[in-house]
Design a protein around this motif. Structure first.
Motif, PDB file in Angstrom:
ATOM      1  N   UNK A 163      71.962 -31.073  -0.999  1.00  0.00           N
ATOM      2  CA  UNK A 163      71.029 -30.922   0.140  1.00  0.00           C
ATOM      3  C   UNK A 163      69.884 -30.333  -0.202  1.00  0.00           C
TER       4      UNK A 163
ATOM      5  N   UNK B  75      61.764 -34.001  -0.866  1.00  0.00           N
ATOM      6  CA  UNK B  75      60.931 -34.251   0.284  1.00  0.00           C
ATOM      7  C   UNK B  75      59.604 -33.290   0.112  1.00  0.00           C
ATOM      8  N   UNK B  76      59.747 -32.143  -0.391  1.00  0.00           N
ATOM      9  CA  UNK B  76      58.540 -31.295  -0.468  1.00  0.00           C
ATOM     10  C   UNK B  76      57.600 -31.797  -1.840  1.00  0.00           C
TER      11      UNK B  76
ATOM     12  N   UNK C  26      69.448 -28.531   7.477  1.00  0.00           N
ATOM     13  CA  UNK C  26      69.072 -29.133   6.519  1.00  0.00           C
ATOM     14  C   UNK C  26      67.718 -29.992   7.271  1.00  0.00           C
ATOM     15  N   UNK C  27      68.167 -30.445   8.562  1.00  0.00           N
ATOM     16  CA  UNK C  27      67.116 -31.221   9.070  1.00  0.00           C
ATOM     17  C   UNK C  27      65.889 -30.579   9.737  1.00  0.00           C
TER      18      UNK C  27
ATOM     19  N   UNK D  65      75.391 -27.183   3.037  1.00  0.00           N
ATOM     20  CA  UNK D  65      74.715 -26.857   4.085  1.00  0.00           C
ATOM     21  C   UNK D  65      74.755 -27.320   5.388  1.00  0.00           C
ATOM     22  N   UNK D  66      74.644 -26.764   6.459  1.00  0.00           N
ATOM     23  CA  UNK D  66      74.668 -27.221   7.852  1.00  0.00           C
ATOM     24  C   UNK D  66      73.806 -28.395   8.024  1.00  0.00           C
ATOM     25  N   UNK D  67      74.097 -29.511   8.563  1.00  0.00           N
ATOM     26  CA  UNK D  67      73.188 -30.615   8.935  1.00  0.00           C
ATOM     27  C   UNK D  67      72.011 -30.391   9.600  1.00  0.00           C
TER      28      UNK D  67
ATOM     29  N   UNK E 291      65.960 -38.940   9.617  1.00  0.00           N
ATOM     30  CA  UNK E 291      66.367 -37.852   8.839  1.00  0.00           C
ATOM     31  C   UNK E 291      67.889 -38.114   8.552  1.00  0.00           C
TER      32      UNK E 291
ATOM     33  N   UNK F  42      61.346 -23.046  -5.053  1.00  0.00           N
ATOM     34  CA  UNK F  42      62.438 -23.960  -4.980  1.00  0.00           C
ATOM     35  C   UNK F  42      62.872 -24.304  -6.126  1.00  0.00           C
TER      36      UNK F  42
ATOM     37  N   UNK G 288      64.877 -27.590   8.206  1.00  0.00           N
ATOM     38  CA  UNK G 288      64.005 -27.183   6.925  1.00  0.00           C
ATOM     39  C   UNK G 288      63.341 -28.626   6.540  1.00  0.00           C
ATOM     40  N   UNK G 289      63.772 -29.798   6.687  1.00  0.00           N
ATOM     41  CA  UNK G 289      62.774 -30.782   6.409  1.00  0.00           C
ATOM     42  C   UNK G 289      61.805 -31.090   7.250  1.00  0.00           C
ATOM     43  N   UNK G 290      61.942 -30.893   8.622  1.00  0.00           N
ATOM     44  CA  UNK G 290      60.910 -31.068   9.428  1.00  0.00           C
ATOM     45  C   UNK G 290      59.911 -30.107   9.381  1.00  0.00           C
TER      46      UNK G 290
ATOM     47  N   UNK H 241      58.835 -28.762   6.651  1.00  0.00           N
ATOM     48  CA  UNK H 241      57.967 -28.902   5.564  1.00  0.00           C
ATOM     49  C   UNK H 241      56.674 -29.755   5.984  1.00  0.00           C
ATOM     50  N   UNK H 242      56.736 -30.177   7.099  1.00  0.00           N
ATOM     51  CA  UNK H 242      55.539 -31.231   7.506  1.00  0.00           C
ATOM     52  C   UNK H 242      54.481 -30.182   7.825  1.00  0.00           C
TER      53      UNK H 242
ATOM     54  N   UNK I  54      63.900 -30.466  -1.831  1.00  0.00           N
ATOM     55  CA  UNK I  54      63.105 -30.339  -3.097  1.00  0.00           C
ATOM     56  C   UNK I  54      62.077 -31.605  -3.242  1.00  0.00           C
TER      57      UNK I  54
ATOM     58  N   UNK J 239      55.466 -34.861  -0.061  1.00  0.00           N
ATOM     59  CA  UNK J 239      54.474 -34.361   1.005  1.00  0.00           C
ATOM     60  C   UNK J 239      53.704 -33.975   0.211  1.00  0.00           C
TER      61      UNK J 239
ATOM     62  N   UNK K  20      74.061 -37.822   0.841  1.00  0.00           N
ATOM     63  CA  UNK K  20      75.499 -37.185   0.781  1.00  0.00           C
ATOM     64  C   UNK K  20      76.410 -38.282   0.323  1.00  0.00           C
TER      65      UNK K  20
END
Lengths: 100, 143
Positions: free
Chosen positions: B114, B121-122, A6-7, A1-3, B100, A48, A9-11, A13-14, B119, B125, B108
């Motif tokens: 990834x 992180x979700x 990914x960043x 996955x492109x970095x 991050x 997920x 996606x994680x952000x 989620x907040x 998963x 939260x 990695x």
């Protein structure tokens, strides 16, 4: 996955904590509007898990009688095919009654 | 959060965890007094004394977290490390870009996918939200 993907996606989620907690409290109190939203969040988490391979997609419910009927039809079909191969005529539903 | 794994860590792995935590907390450039207290509390959970933790904090600039991460050989321990990093990163309701970077880099290096990081992180939260909700219901928190 492109970095960067990914960043992002994680952000994404907040959710603001106060909003998330209010929603969870409303859900626990039985508020229908927030309950639906919470179910949507649960579905996303389940998705997920499915992607992760930790669970399977829900299978359509099949009544037990449906399965029994299908097995019976299959047995009948097999018996008729065997009879046909052996050159013996038979009425549908009747099993072989050969004379040896 | 589940802490059973701590007893399965070697002494060296505990120090690795603490060093990487320190690096993450410092990701925004500084470690304030509240963060120092948090790190000391975490060190206590890991059975590491205050003096050692202060030594780690003072040497935070020189910590090469990727080299440290290579000392984690078990996948289970690697997953726990990523989980704890996600907890630390999300505890202030904000995911700093450098935080991050550390989480992704460590994941990695440890071979954690990834998709697994997403998963974890979700789940973290959701756990933080549920924990906060529980504290309000039990009147330990005003919300």
């Amino acid at each position: 996955m492109d970095r960067n993907v990914l960043k992002r996606t994680l952000q994404e989620q907040i959710v603001p904590m106060s909003e998330a907690v209010s929603r969870k409290l409303a859900y626990l109190k039985g508020d229908e509007v927030f309950a639906i939203e919470d179910e949507e969040n649960t579905q996303t988490f389940t998705d997920l898990l499915i992607e992760e391979g930790k669970t399977t997609k829900p299978q359509p419910h099949i009544e037990p009688t449906e399965i029994t009927d299908k097995i019976a039809i299959h047995k009948q079909t097999v018996a008729e095919k065997i009879a046909a191969l052996r050159g013996i005529s038979t009425m549908p539903g009747q099993y072989l009654n050969r004379r040896y | 959060m589940d802490e059973e794994y701590i007893s399965s860590l070697s002494e060296n792995e505990k120090l690795v965890f603490l060093k990487i935590f320190c690096k993450l907390i410092r990701a925004d450039g500084n470690i304030d007094s509240e963060e120092v207290s948090l790190l000391k509390m975490i060190a206590t959970r890991y059975g590491v004394n205050n003096a050692k933790m202060v030594e780690i904090i003072k040497g935070a600039d020189t910590i090469d977290y990727l080299t440290e991460a290579h000392n984690i050989s078990s996948r289970q321990h690697a997953l726990e490390l990523i989980k704890e990093l996600c907890v630390l990163a999300n505890i202030d309701e904000d995911l700093h870009d450098k935080e991050l970077d550390i989480i992704i880099d460590v994941a990695r290096v440890l071979g954690i996918e990834d998709e697994k990081v997403i998963l974890i992180n979700r789940w973290v939260l959701d756990s933080l939200i549920l924990n906060k909700t529980g504290r309000i219901i039990m009147e330990k928190d005003n919300g």
